[in-house]
Motif scaffolding. Structure first.
Motif, PDB file in Angstrom:
ATOM      1  N   ALA A 141     -53.384 -41.645  11.147  1.00 46.75           N
ATOM      2  CA  ALA A 141     -52.039 -41.780  11.901  1.00 46.75           C
ATOM      3  C   ALA A 141     -50.954 -42.595  11.324  1.00 46.75           C
ATOM      4  CB  ALA A 141     -52.654 -42.392  13.275  1.00 46.75           C
ATOM      5  N   TYR A 142     -51.568 -43.808  10.819  1.00 47.44           N
ATOM      6  CA  TYR A 142     -50.426 -44.437  10.077  1.00 47.44           C
ATOM      7  C   TYR A 142     -49.762 -44.022   8.708  1.00 47.44           C
ATOM      8  CZ  TYR A 142     -50.289 -49.019  13.014  1.00 47.44           C
ATOM      9  OH  TYR A 142     -50.393 -49.624  13.969  1.00 47.44           O
ATOM     10  N   LYS A 143     -50.639 -43.136   8.164  1.00 43.44           N
ATOM     11  CA  LYS A 143     -50.161 -42.445   7.067  1.00 43.44           C
ATOM     12  C   LYS A 143     -49.233 -41.394   7.372  1.00 43.44           C
ATOM     13  CE  LYS A 143     -52.592 -40.931   3.507  1.00 43.44           C
ATOM     14  NZ  LYS A 143     -53.644 -40.106   2.586  1.00 43.44           N
ATOM     15  N   ALA A 144     -49.410 -40.958   8.339  1.00 49.88           N
ATOM     16  CA  ALA A 144     -48.365 -39.927   8.963  1.00 49.88           C
ATOM     17  C   ALA A 144     -46.910 -40.777   9.567  1.00 49.88           C
ATOM     18  CB  ALA A 144     -48.942 -39.056   9.948  1.00 49.88           C
ATOM     19  N   LEU A 145     -47.219 -41.855  10.184  1.00 51.36           N
ATOM     20  CA  LEU A 145     -46.048 -42.602  10.867  1.00 51.36           C
ATOM     21  C   LEU A 145     -45.086 -43.306   9.618  1.00 51.36           C
ATOM     22  CD1 LEU A 145     -47.877 -44.314  13.833  1.00 51.36           C
ATOM     23  CD2 LEU A 145     -46.427 -42.503  13.958  1.00 51.36           C
ATOM     24  N   LEU A 146     -46.040 -43.645   8.701  1.00 53.11           N
ATOM     25  CA  LEU A 146     -45.125 -44.316   7.634  1.00 53.11           C
ATOM     26  C   LEU A 146     -44.546 -43.224   6.532  1.00 53.11           C
ATOM     27  CD1 LEU A 146     -47.611 -47.550   7.337  1.00 53.11           C
ATOM     28  CD2 LEU A 146     -45.336 -47.388   8.191  1.00 53.11           C
ATOM     29  N   ASP A 147     -44.839 -42.170   6.791  1.00 53.05           N
ATOM     30  CA  ASP A 147     -44.114 -41.069   5.738  1.00 53.05           C
ATOM     31  C   ASP A 147     -42.714 -41.281   5.644  1.00 53.05           C
ATOM     32  OD1 ASP A 147     -45.312 -38.303   4.121  1.00 53.05           O
ATOM     33  OD2 ASP A 147     -43.101 -38.658   4.590  1.00 53.05           O
ATOM     34  N   PRO A 148     -42.113 -41.433   4.311  1.00 51.01           N
ATOM     35  CA  PRO A 148     -40.889 -41.808   4.211  1.00 51.01           C
ATOM     36  C   PRO A 148     -39.887 -40.571   4.570  1.00 51.01           C
ATOM     37  CG  PRO A 148     -41.810 -41.663   1.989  1.00 51.01           C
ATOM     38  CD  PRO A 148     -42.840 -41.725   3.121  1.00 51.01           C
ATOM     39  N   ASN A 149     -40.510 -39.372   4.454  1.00 50.87           N
ATOM     40  CA  ASN A 149     -39.641 -38.252   4.781  1.00 50.87           C
ATOM     41  C   ASN A 149     -39.860 -37.581   6.178  1.00 50.87           C
ATOM     42  OD1 ASN A 149     -38.827 -38.060   2.099  1.00 50.87           O
ATOM     43  ND2 ASN A 149     -40.846 -37.349   1.506  1.00 50.87           N
ATOM     44  N   PHE A 150     -41.249 -37.708   6.700  1.00 51.77           N
ATOM     45  CA  PHE A 150     -41.504 -37.023   7.977  1.00 51.77           C
ATOM     46  C   PHE A 150     -41.881 -37.979   9.003  1.00 51.77           C
ATOM     47  CE2 PHE A 150     -42.104 -34.051   4.563  1.00 51.77           C
ATOM     48  CZ  PHE A 150     -41.125 -33.034   4.601  1.00 51.77           C
ATOM     49  N   GLY A 151     -41.990 -39.313   8.626  1.00 51.63           N
ATOM     50  CA  GLY A 151     -42.572 -40.290   9.471  1.00 51.63           C
ATOM     51  C   GLY A 151     -41.690 -40.693  10.700  1.00 51.63           C
ATOM     52  N   LEU A 152     -42.036 -41.658  11.250  1.00 50.05           N
ATOM     53  CA  LEU A 152     -41.451 -42.011  12.751  1.00 50.05           C
ATOM     54  C   LEU A 152     -40.028 -42.632  12.363  1.00 50.05           C
ATOM     55  CD1 LEU A 152     -41.806 -42.309  15.606  1.00 50.05           C
ATOM     56  CD2 LEU A 152     -42.753 -44.875  15.186  1.00 50.05           C
ATOM     57  N   ALA A 153     -39.718 -43.467  11.169  1.00 51.67           N
ATOM     58  CA  ALA A 153     -38.506 -44.025  10.953  1.00 51.67           C
ATOM     59  C   ALA A 153     -37.498 -42.973  10.611  1.00 51.67           C
ATOM     60  CB  ALA A 153     -38.886 -45.124   9.844  1.00 51.67           C
ATOM     61  N   ALA A 154     -38.120 -42.047   9.694  1.00 48.50           N
ATOM     62  CA  ALA A 154     -37.159 -40.897   9.404  1.00 48.50           C
ATOM     63  C   ALA A 154     -36.738 -39.997  10.719  1.00 48.50           C
ATOM     64  CB  ALA A 154     -37.793 -39.996   8.181  1.00 48.50           C
ATOM     65  N   SER A 155     -37.734 -39.706  11.443  1.00 44.71           N
ATOM     66  CA  SER A 155     -37.461 -38.994  12.775  1.00 44.71           C
ATOM     67  C   SER A 155     -36.409 -39.808  13.772  1.00 44.71           C
ATOM     68  CB  SER A 155     -38.554 -38.743  13.406  1.00 44.71           C
ATOM     69  OG  SER A 155     -39.656 -37.986  12.526  1.00 44.71           O
ATOM     70  N   LEU A 156     -36.686 -41.173  13.751  1.00 42.12           N
ATOM     71  CA  LEU A 156     -35.590 -41.882  14.602  1.00 42.12           C
ATOM     72  C   LEU A 156     -34.166 -42.244  13.885  1.00 42.12           C
ATOM     73  CD1 LEU A 156     -38.321 -44.235  16.193  1.00 42.12           C
ATOM     74  CD2 LEU A 156     -37.227 -42.125  17.268  1.00 42.12           C
ATOM     75  N   GLY A 157     -34.347 -41.858  12.654  1.00 48.05           N
ATOM     76  CA  GLY A 157     -32.889 -42.201  12.047  1.00 48.05           C
ATOM     77  C   GLY A 157     -32.785 -43.704  11.877  1.00 48.05           C
ATOM     78  N   ILE A 158     -33.787 -44.393  11.373  1.00 49.65           N
ATOM     79  CA  ILE A 158     -33.503 -45.850  11.185  1.00 49.65           C
ATOM     80  C   ILE A 158     -33.636 -46.085   9.856  1.00 49.65           C
ATOM     81  CG2 ILE A 158     -34.423 -48.518  11.896  1.00 49.65           C
ATOM     82  CD1 ILE A 158     -35.663 -47.068  14.358  1.00 49.65           C
ATOM     83  N   PRO A 159     -32.464 -46.143   9.013  1.00 49.46           N
ATOM     84  CA  PRO A 159     -32.634 -46.373   7.546  1.00 49.46           C
ATOM     85  C   PRO A 159     -33.332 -47.424   7.158  1.00 49.46           C
ATOM     86  CG  PRO A 159     -30.231 -45.794   8.326  1.00 49.46           C
ATOM     87  CD  PRO A 159     -31.031 -46.242   9.274  1.00 49.46           C
ATOM     88  N   ILE A 160     -33.431 -48.689   7.621  1.00 46.66           N
ATOM     89  CA  ILE A 160     -33.940 -49.737   7.167  1.00 46.66           C
ATOM     90  C   ILE A 160     -35.597 -49.685   7.106  1.00 46.66           C
ATOM     91  CG2 ILE A 160     -34.122 -51.087   9.247  1.00 46.66           C
ATOM     92  CD1 ILE A 160     -33.239 -53.679   7.767  1.00 46.66           C
ATOM     93  N   LEU A 161     -36.078 -48.811   8.099  1.00 49.37           N
ATOM     94  CA  LEU A 161     -37.460 -48.597   8.137  1.00 49.37           C
ATOM     95  C   LEU A 161     -37.774 -47.361   7.231  1.00 49.37           C
ATOM     96  CD1 LEU A 161     -38.091 -49.452  11.878  1.00 49.37           C
ATOM     97  CD2 LEU A 161     -38.461 -50.850  10.012  1.00 49.37           C
ATOM     98  N   VAL A 162     -36.908 -46.862   6.684  1.00 51.00           N
ATOM     99  CA  VAL A 162     -37.231 -45.565   5.810  1.00 51.00           C
ATOM    100  C   VAL A 162     -37.639 -46.146   4.450  1.00 51.00           C
ATOM    101  CG1 VAL A 162     -36.655 -43.536   5.031  1.00 51.00           C
ATOM    102  CG2 VAL A 162     -35.934 -44.053   7.281  1.00 51.00           C
ATOM    103  N   GLN A 163     -38.770 -46.641   4.032  1.00 51.62           N
ATOM    104  CA  GLN A 163     -39.242 -47.187   2.952  1.00 51.62           C
ATOM    105  C   GLN A 163     -40.581 -46.285   2.346  1.00 51.62           C
ATOM    106  OE1 GLN A 163     -37.597 -49.625   1.639  1.00 51.62           O
ATOM    107  NE2 GLN A 163     -36.209 -50.323   3.141  1.00 51.62           N
ATOM    108  N   ASN A 164     -40.832 -46.675   1.411  1.00 54.02           N
ATOM    109  CA  ASN A 164     -42.086 -46.131   0.629  1.00 54.02           C
ATOM    110  C   ASN A 164     -42.873 -47.065   0.858  1.00 54.02           C
ATOM    111  OD1 ASN A 164     -43.740 -44.414  -0.487  1.00 54.02           O
ATOM    112  ND2 ASN A 164     -42.919 -44.598  -2.531  1.00 54.02           N
ATOM    113  N   TRP A 165     -43.653 -47.259   2.305  1.00 55.45           N
ATOM    114  CA  TRP A 165     -44.520 -48.227   2.451  1.00 55.45           C
ATOM    115  C   TRP A 165     -45.820 -48.075   1.672  1.00 55.45           C
ATOM    116  CZ3 TRP A 165     -42.460 -52.010   5.280  1.00 55.45           C
ATOM    117  CH2 TRP A 165     -41.433 -51.735   6.148  1.00 55.45           C
ATOM    118  N   LEU A 166     -46.234 -46.758   1.763  1.00 54.96           N
ATOM    119  CA  LEU A 166     -47.676 -46.899   0.799  1.00 54.96           C
ATOM    120  C   LEU A 166     -47.378 -46.427  -0.484  1.00 54.96           C
ATOM    121  CD1 LEU A 166     -49.437 -44.487   3.731  1.00 54.96           C
ATOM    122  CD2 LEU A 166     -49.484 -47.277   3.354  1.00 54.96           C
ATOM    123  N   GLY A 167     -46.381 -46.350  -1.259  1.00 56.41           N
ATOM    124  CA  GLY A 167     -46.055 -46.189  -2.697  1.00 56.41           C
ATOM    125  C   GLY A 167     -45.475 -47.464  -3.360  1.00 56.41           C
TER     126      GLY A 167
END
Length: 314
Positions: A141-167
């Protein structure tokens, strides 16, 4: 004649009263056999495999072929391997930061949910939901939520949270600590909740009469009374961090690179990916020894006054 007989029988009548240490030891001995099934269960499922792992650490085996005796060769090679020391450093780092995050959060949530108000009971159910999920499901679940392209932050459009968290080698450590804390804080909150409910209410009533507020009561009554609960919770956190594997394995696989290759994962990769059962067994023995040493250290820090623990709540 009668006085003499009475004087002679007097010592016999002063028999050892109930409650003496010898009486307690006899009583304890009479029920000690009840622990025998649990002891046998532990020896069969815990002691025998541990002895097997210790013996394997002195052998060369790929998991399929014949086992050959190697002596201390595995120990010298593993202890000289910088990958193992890096994994041990990561394990201790995650352990320390997880403890620093989990302990205050679990303590405050435990104290809060120990109240008798209905809304607190409802919130407690929400807080404990992560306990119902498996580590693998949480990791996916967290892998999907933290995905920089299709995750939660990208879906909500919050640039500061669009990070490569697991990379990112730096960010991924914070992600692992966060997910571990999110997963285990409810469990430790449950322990603290039980501890708080064992504290006598008369202590708080007396403190209120003396004019002590909520904060003063927390630091003067709740925190000291939870001393042994904190020791127990900390022991579980520390030993649990030493053996954290499934969540990190599914979430990061040890990457990027070796950024999250903790000791338990290093053991798995050596044993089941590289087919080096001997070095993997060495790391397993190290994990057991370090875990036992840390648990013993925490018990010594907590003290040995068991009667005080029973009299003062937990």
């Amino acid at each position: 004649m009668s006085v003499s007989a009475t004087t002679t029988r007097a010592p016999a009548r002063s028999a050892r009263p109930a409650g003496t240490s010898e009486h307690k030891s006899v009583k304890t001995g009479s029920v000690a056999w009840m622990a025998l099934p649990a002891l046998l269960f532990f020896l069969f499922f815990g002691g025998v495999p541990l002895v097997g792992v210790v013996l394997l650490s002195f052998t060369q085996w790929d998991g399929i072929g014949a086992i050959s005796w190697l002596g201390i060769g595995n120990w010298t090679s593993v202890l000289a391997d910088p990958v193992m020391w890096k994994a041990m450093g990561l394990t201790f780092g995650i352990m320390i930061f997880s403890w620093l995050v989990q302990t205050p959060l679990a303590l405050l949530l435990g104290v809060f949910t120990a109240g008798t108000q209905r809304y607190r009971a409802f919130l407690a159910v929400l807080y404990f939901l992560p306990l119902l999920m498996s580590a693998a499901a949480i990791s996916i679940a967290y892998k999907a939520l933290l995905d920089p392209n299709f995750g939660l932050a990208a879906s909500l459009g919050i640039p500061i949270l669009v990070q490569n968290w697991l990379g990112s080698p730096t960010l991924v450590l914070f992600v692992v600590i966060f997910v571990l804390s999110w997963m285990y804080v409810p469990f430790h909150s449950l322990i603290y909740q039980g501890g708080v409910r064992q504290i006598p209410k008369t202590m708080y009533e007396a403190a209120s009469i003396d004019g002590a507020g909520t904060v003063r009561q927390f630091f003067s009554i709740t925190l000291p009374q939870l001393k042994y609960t904190i020791i127990t919770s900390s022991t579980l956190m520390v030993v649990g961090s030493m053996t954290s594997f499934d969540l990190i394995f599914v979430l990061t696989g040890g990457g990027p690179g070796d950024a999250t290759r903790v000791l338990a994962l290093d053991m798995y990769l050596r044993g089941f990916r590289a087919n080096q059962m001997g070095p993997a067994s060495v790391i397993a023995v190290l994990i057991v020894l370090i875990g036992l040493a840390l648990a013993q250290l925490l018990q010594r820090v907590g003290g040995k006054d068991k009667s005080s623990s029973q009299m003062e709540g937990m």
